[in-house]
Design a protein around this motif. Structure first.
Motif, PDB file in Angstrom:
ATOM      1  N   UNK A 195     -25.183   8.211  -1.174  1.00  0.00           N
ATOM      2  CA  UNK A 195     -24.922   7.119  -0.242  1.00  0.00           C
ATOM      3  C   UNK A 195     -25.304   7.508   1.178  1.00  0.00           C
ATOM      4  N   UNK A 196     -24.977   8.741   1.601  1.00  0.00           N
ATOM      5  CA  UNK A 196     -25.311   9.143   2.964  1.00  0.00           C
ATOM      6  C   UNK A 196     -26.817   9.243   3.166  1.00  0.00           C
ATOM      7  N   UNK A 209     -20.233  13.331  -1.084  1.00  0.00           N
ATOM      8  CA  UNK A 209     -20.933  12.169  -0.532  1.00  0.00           C
ATOM      9  C   UNK A 209     -20.030  11.350   0.379  1.00  0.00           C
ATOM     10  N   UNK A 210     -18.835  11.024  -0.085  1.00  0.00           N
ATOM     11  CA  UNK A 210     -17.937  10.194   0.711  1.00  0.00           C
ATOM     12  C   UNK A 210     -17.463  10.926   1.955  1.00  0.00           C
ATOM     13  N   UNK A 211     -17.232  12.235   1.855  1.00  0.00           N
ATOM     14  CA  UNK A 211     -16.838  13.008   3.034  1.00  0.00           C
ATOM     15  C   UNK A 211     -17.953  13.060   4.064  1.00  0.00           C
ATOM     16  N   UNK A 212     -19.198  13.096   3.601  1.00  0.00           N
ATOM     17  CA  UNK A 212     -20.327  13.085   4.525  1.00  0.00           C
ATOM     18  C   UNK A 212     -20.391  11.772   5.301  1.00  0.00           C
ATOM     19  N   UNK A 213     -20.115  10.662   4.617  1.00  0.00           N
ATOM     20  CA  UNK A 213     -20.112   9.366   5.301  1.00  0.00           C
ATOM     21  C   UNK A 213     -18.979   9.313   6.319  1.00  0.00           C
ATOM     22  N   UNK A 248     -20.098  16.003  -5.136  1.00  0.00           N
ATOM     23  CA  UNK A 248     -19.488  17.215  -5.586  1.00  0.00           C
ATOM     24  C   UNK A 248     -20.096  17.668  -6.863  1.00  0.00           C
ATOM     25  N   UNK A 249     -20.301  18.757  -6.922  1.00  0.00           N
ATOM     26  CA  UNK A 249     -20.985  19.306  -8.094  1.00  0.00           C
ATOM     27  C   UNK A 249     -20.120  19.161  -9.356  1.00  0.00           C
ATOM     28  N   UNK A 250     -20.781  18.785 -10.474  1.00  0.00           N
ATOM     29  CA  UNK A 250     -20.070  18.620 -11.726  1.00  0.00           C
ATOM     30  C   UNK A 250     -20.462  19.756 -12.671  1.00  0.00           C
ATOM     31  N   UNK A 251     -19.478  20.241 -13.432  1.00  0.00           N
ATOM     32  CA  UNK A 251     -19.711  21.313 -14.392  1.00  0.00           C
ATOM     33  C   UNK A 251     -20.282  20.717 -15.664  1.00  0.00           C
ATOM     34  N   UNK A 252     -21.221  21.409 -16.256  1.00  0.00           N
ATOM     35  CA  UNK A 252     -21.798  20.983 -17.521  1.00  0.00           C
ATOM     36  C   UNK A 252     -20.890  21.425 -18.659  1.00  0.00           C
ATOM     37  N   UNK A 253     -20.217  20.488 -19.322  1.00  0.00           N
ATOM     38  CA  UNK A 253     -19.294  20.788 -20.404  1.00  0.00           C
ATOM     39  C   UNK A 253     -19.952  20.402 -21.713  1.00  0.00           C
ATOM     40  N   UNK A 254     -19.982  21.267 -22.703  1.00  0.00           N
ATOM     41  CA  UNK A 254     -20.590  20.909 -23.977  1.00  0.00           C
ATOM     42  C   UNK A 254     -19.810  19.788 -24.651  1.00  0.00           C
ATOM     43  N   UNK A 255     -20.508  18.819 -25.190  1.00  0.00           N
ATOM     44  CA  UNK A 255     -19.905  17.660 -25.830  1.00  0.00           C
ATOM     45  C   UNK A 255     -20.105  17.760 -27.335  1.00  0.00           C
ATOM     46  N   UNK A 264     -12.878   7.296  -4.204  1.00  0.00           N
ATOM     47  CA  UNK A 264     -14.071   7.844  -4.839  1.00  0.00           C
ATOM     48  C   UNK A 264     -15.098   6.747  -5.013  1.00  0.00           C
ATOM     49  N   UNK A 265     -16.328   7.162  -5.324  1.00  0.00           N
ATOM     50  CA  UNK A 265     -17.425   6.251  -5.636  1.00  0.00           C
ATOM     51  C   UNK A 265     -17.784   6.425  -7.094  1.00  0.00           C
ATOM     52  N   UNK A 266     -17.843   5.343  -7.836  1.00  0.00           N
ATOM     53  CA  UNK A 266     -18.111   5.384  -9.265  1.00  0.00           C
ATOM     54  C   UNK A 266     -19.604   5.282  -9.488  1.00  0.00           C
ATOM     55  N   UNK A 267     -20.158   6.266 -10.188  1.00  0.00           N
ATOM     56  CA  UNK A 267     -21.590   6.277 -10.457  1.00  0.00           C
ATOM     57  C   UNK A 267     -21.929   5.316 -11.579  1.00  0.00           C
TER      58      UNK A 267
END
Length: 846
Positions: free
Chosen positions: A508-509, A257-261, A661-668, A724-727
């Motif tokens: 954001x973009x 997202x930030x790189x696109x902006x 950026x894509x986030x990996x699904x990690x089992x919690x 970075x941007x904090x969600x």
């Protein structure tokens, strides 16, 4: 069951027309013309029996048929012309002749013949693969609504059978492609607008999307193609389908997202309108992005002098980013967004960055009115960049009343709460300053006598609102185009509902592109409303027309006279109430853009002493005064512009348009999930406590200690070097609408719900209230060298204004009267009767 066919010359009967024809030839010596006439008559009778009409004739062979389906079947079987494969083969035997690639040839043939194909079947045999294409408009369209017991749906362009087809065969060993087809169409018109986009045209659109062009920009470019080109008929629905199919979201130039902006900033397009970009730090703070396109700059330069409205909103992206919008009003009093600020916070420094960009683009930026809510960040940021401005700050009337009424319910008893709220709601609309000050003093005296609760609310009024009365009272904001910030609220509501479609976790973009398209959406909507002459195009002019008609209906109920100052006084015959209408000799409205009534009434030129004070809307008393002058003045008086109530301006000739950026699904683990839930609850409780202690002075040290502890907790985690941007914490769940996101908690009940059921009465204004008009206190503030038990401290000396008669303490009478500016005289308060204030609500409201 077949019908019985009779011989026209005898009683012979048969089920087949062929047998009857042979009978005519053998028995009655009929000729070929007789046989054809018999068959035509038979077909006509069958057609009349089936559908009540005549027969269909084939254009190729003149043969008649009783139904459309029979004619379609005949054409498809008898008149399909097969082309010679050698004429259209892509790889002829002559090797010296070069043929175009298969896709290019197919696309060119489709464009030349206005043909769109759909695959009917595919099959393979040994090393040959064959595709069979039918015309896209061939046959009937079977809709899914048949499952819902609905009637069949037929395409408007595919009502008949079309014989056009294309058969391609490719040999995998030799690479030779052979095509057999027929490009003649039947049953539909050949229009480029009906043809589907081919691969070449789709590739052109995809290339523009990957280059970063928005949907509006792509359509604008495609409209330049000639009508023979399918791209000239592109609409937004086509582009939305292609973006969804090829995963090319509008405004997205990079997966990050930030790189696109950053890429959008680096390409430097003027259409993007990026005036400032400051990257966030590794914690997501410090983001600043200011947007103002050239079209927005042009409109801001034209309308900024009338005043601006500024407000912020949240939950527009999946990050904790706030959107601040700067708006102006055009000549028809319709709001237009002219600048946007996207920032991690909305402090005075952030707002100063916005106004610095505005000043760089428009050095002569000098709005007359500055409308916002009670937050000081907007005004402080504006004063930082424009320190010597002459703008008058305004607080939103709706927000002020909401805060006053809320604290009134919490502080006062239920017996006096309704009366106080009724009094405040009328005082805030009072146009005369002397009457306003007298009403405030009477209200404070009432509260001082109402016990501890009333004294607490009186102190609340003095501390927060009576020190800033010039920003919220109507007597200080005459002729302002707005009394509330509902223009900004309306824009933010339309943004989230109509443009973002209630999505609160977008990138954001994507939001940047939505804001740029949203400005064009507002301009197009205003232009269409003006072209259609809708009431929404100019609501205030429509309200003026209604009040004008109301004045015509009630003109017999008033007596109009002129006073010594040249103002008109309207006395109502039934009640004796008098309203004064004043003419300030001219307005600053545009000649072609204004909200003037047909009679010439303008709220920015005329003022009235009634409490119907709405931005840009004249009350019925102003319309009555103008019509009285128009009916009784002579031609010589009408031409004199220096005399009040002369030379009335009528509305402009028509609307004005803008180019706009894509986030990996990690089992919690379960234990980690419990700890995270406990952490979220603790953060929410901590945030609520911080909001409570920030309202009370003297808690800065406690808040600083909490921030230091939070910083120590942040130091336990590894720091990232890249910005970075904090969600937001709630952005990773299912998509929610803005209403669902903002109202996650149950609605709080009112502490005293029974208050709203009781309609209060206004607290009457007294001639001599025992409250000082300068300090708003019952007893004066004693000097530092005076003891409270001294005799001089126990007695209060009073003075009052010579003109308005409002009382002040002797210690506060060093200057002139704050209400009318006159001098003071000695006087002793007495328990006089209340002032007879008009309360004819039915007359004051139009």
């Amino acid at each position: 069951m077949r019908d019985i066919i009779k011989c026209p010359k005898c009683n012979f009967q048969c089920k087949r027309s062929y047998s009857v024809g042979r009978h005519l030839l053998a028995i009655h010596d009929a000729t070929e013309e007789d046989i054809e006439a018999f068959r035509a008559q038979l077909v006509a009778s069958r057609a009349l029996k089936r559908h009540g009409g005549g027969a269909w004739k084939c254009d190729k062979c003149q043969k008649l048929f009783a139904s459309q389906r029979s004619l379609d079947s005949h054409i498809k079987k008898e008149h399909t012309k097969l082309l010679d494969p050698s004429d259209i083969s892509l790889f002829p035997d002559d090797s010296s002749t070069s043929s175009p690639p298969p896709k290019i040839w197919k696309n060119s043939r489709e464009e030349e013949s206005c043909t769109s194909w759909m695959i009917r079947s595919k099959y393979s045999k040994e090393n040959e693969f064959t595709n069979y294409y039918n015309c896209r408009h061939d046959g009937h369209y079977e809709s899914v609504v048949q499952k819902l017991d609905k009637p069949k749906s037929i395409k408007l362009t595919g009502e008949y059978h079309c014989p056009a087809f294309l058969k391609s065969t490719k040999n995998e060993e030799t690479g030779k492609i052979t095509v057999v087809g027929f490009h003649g169409h039947y049953g539909h018109d050949l229009k480029n607008a009906w043809r589907s986009l081919n691969e070449r045209e789709i590739s052109i659109i995809i290339r523009m999307m990957t280059d970063g062009f928005s949907n509006s920009q792509i359509i604008k470019k495609c409209e330049k193609f000639p009508p023979e080109n399918r791209l000239s008929y592109i609409i937004h629905d086509d582009l939305r389908y292609l973006r969804k199919k090829y995963n090319l979201q509008e405004g997205v130039l990079d997966e990050n997202d930030l790189a696109s902006v950053k890429k959008r900033v680096e390409r430097g397009w003027k259409e993007d309108g990026i005036l400032m970009f400051q990257e966030p730090d590794e914690l997501g703070a410090g983001l600043r992005l200011v947007l103002m396109t050239p079209s927005q700059k042009e409109l801001c330069l034209k309308y900024h002098h009338r005043g601006i409205v500024i407000d912020d909103t949240h939950n527009t992206t999946k990050y904790g980013i706030k959107l601040t919008t700067l708006m102006v009003l055009n000549g028809f009093d319709r709001a237009i967004p002219v600048a946007f600020l996207l920032s991690s916070s909305c402090t005075s420094d952030d707002c100063a960055a916005l106004f610095q960009c505005v000043k760089n683009e428009i050095p002569t930026f000098h709005p007359q009115w500055f409308m916002s809510d009670e937050a000081n960040a907007f005004w402080n940021g504006y004063n930082t960049i424009f320190p010597n401005n002459k703008s008058q700050r305004l607080w939103c009337r709706w927000h002020v009343l909401r805060a006053l009424e809320k604290n009134c319910d919490e502080m006062l008893t239920k017996e006096s709460s309704a009366d106080v709220k009724k009094t405040i709601s009328e005082l805030i609309r009072e146009p005369d300053r002397v009457k306003f000050d007298r009403g405030i003093l009477s209200l404070l005296e009432f509260l001082e006598k109402d016990g501890t609760r009333g004294q607490k609310y009186a102190e609340y009024l003095r501390s927060y609102y009576l020190k800033h009365v010039e920003v919220w009272a109507n007597c200080y904001r005459s002729k302002t185009p707005f009394h509330t910030s509902m223009y900004s609220e309306n824009w933010h509501s339309a943004l989230k509902k109509d443009l973002l479609h209630r999505k609160t976790n977008i990138r954001l973009d994507e939001l940047i592109q939505v804001l740029l398209d949203g400005f064009q959406w507002v301009i197009r909507r205003l232009a269409k409303q003006m072209e259609r002459q809708l009431k929404k195009a100019c609501p205030r002019r429509n309200a003026n027309l209604k009040n004008c008609q109301l004045a015509i209906d009630q003109q017999d109920h008033y007596i109009v006279t002129r006073n010594q100052n040249g103002d008109l006084e309207l006395m109502k015959k039934e009640s004796g109430d008098v309203y004064v209408v004043r003419d300030d000799l001219g307005c600053a409205c545009f000649s072609e853009e204004n909200v003037h009534c047909l009679c010439g009434a303008c709220a920015y030129r005329f003022t009235c002493s009634c409490q119907v004070q709405l931005g840009g809307i004249c009350c019925k008393h102003i319309h009555l005064a103008i019509r009285h002058c128009q009916e009784n003045q002579s031609m010589e008086e009408a031409e004199d512009e220096a005399v009040p109530f002369r030379n009335f301006d009528v509305p402009g000739p028509g609307p004005q348009y803008f180019d706009v950026s894509d986030f990996l699904d990690v089992p919690v683990r379960e234990e980690s999930e419990k700890m995270y839930n406990l952490f979220s609850q603790s953060i929410d409780n901590l945030a609520q406590k911080m909001r409570m202690i920030k309202k009370k002075p003297g808690n800065e040290e406690t808040m600083q200690k909490v921030l230091e502890l939070i910083q120590q907790a942040n130091d336990l985690f590894p720091k990232g070097k890249a910005p970075t941007l904090v969600s937001r914490r709630d952005s990773q769940g299912a998509r929610k609408s803005a209403r669902e996101t903002m109202h996650t908690l149950p609605r709080r009940q009112k502490r005293h719900p029974q208050y709203s059921k009781k309609r209060g009465t206004r607290i009457a204004s007294k001639h001599d209230p025992s409250i000082c008009n300068v300090c708003n206190l019952r007893d004066p503030i004693l000097p530092l060298d005076m003891n409270e038990i001294e005799p001089d401290a126990l007695d209060t000396d009073w003075r009052r204004c010579v003109s308005c008669k409002l009382p002040v303490h002797f210690l506060c009478s060093s200057g002139s009267c704050p209400s009318c500016g006159d001098n003071f005289e000695n006087y002793q308060p007495s328990d006089s009767e209340v002032d007879q204030v008009s309360s004819d609500s039915s007359d004051e409201m139009p």
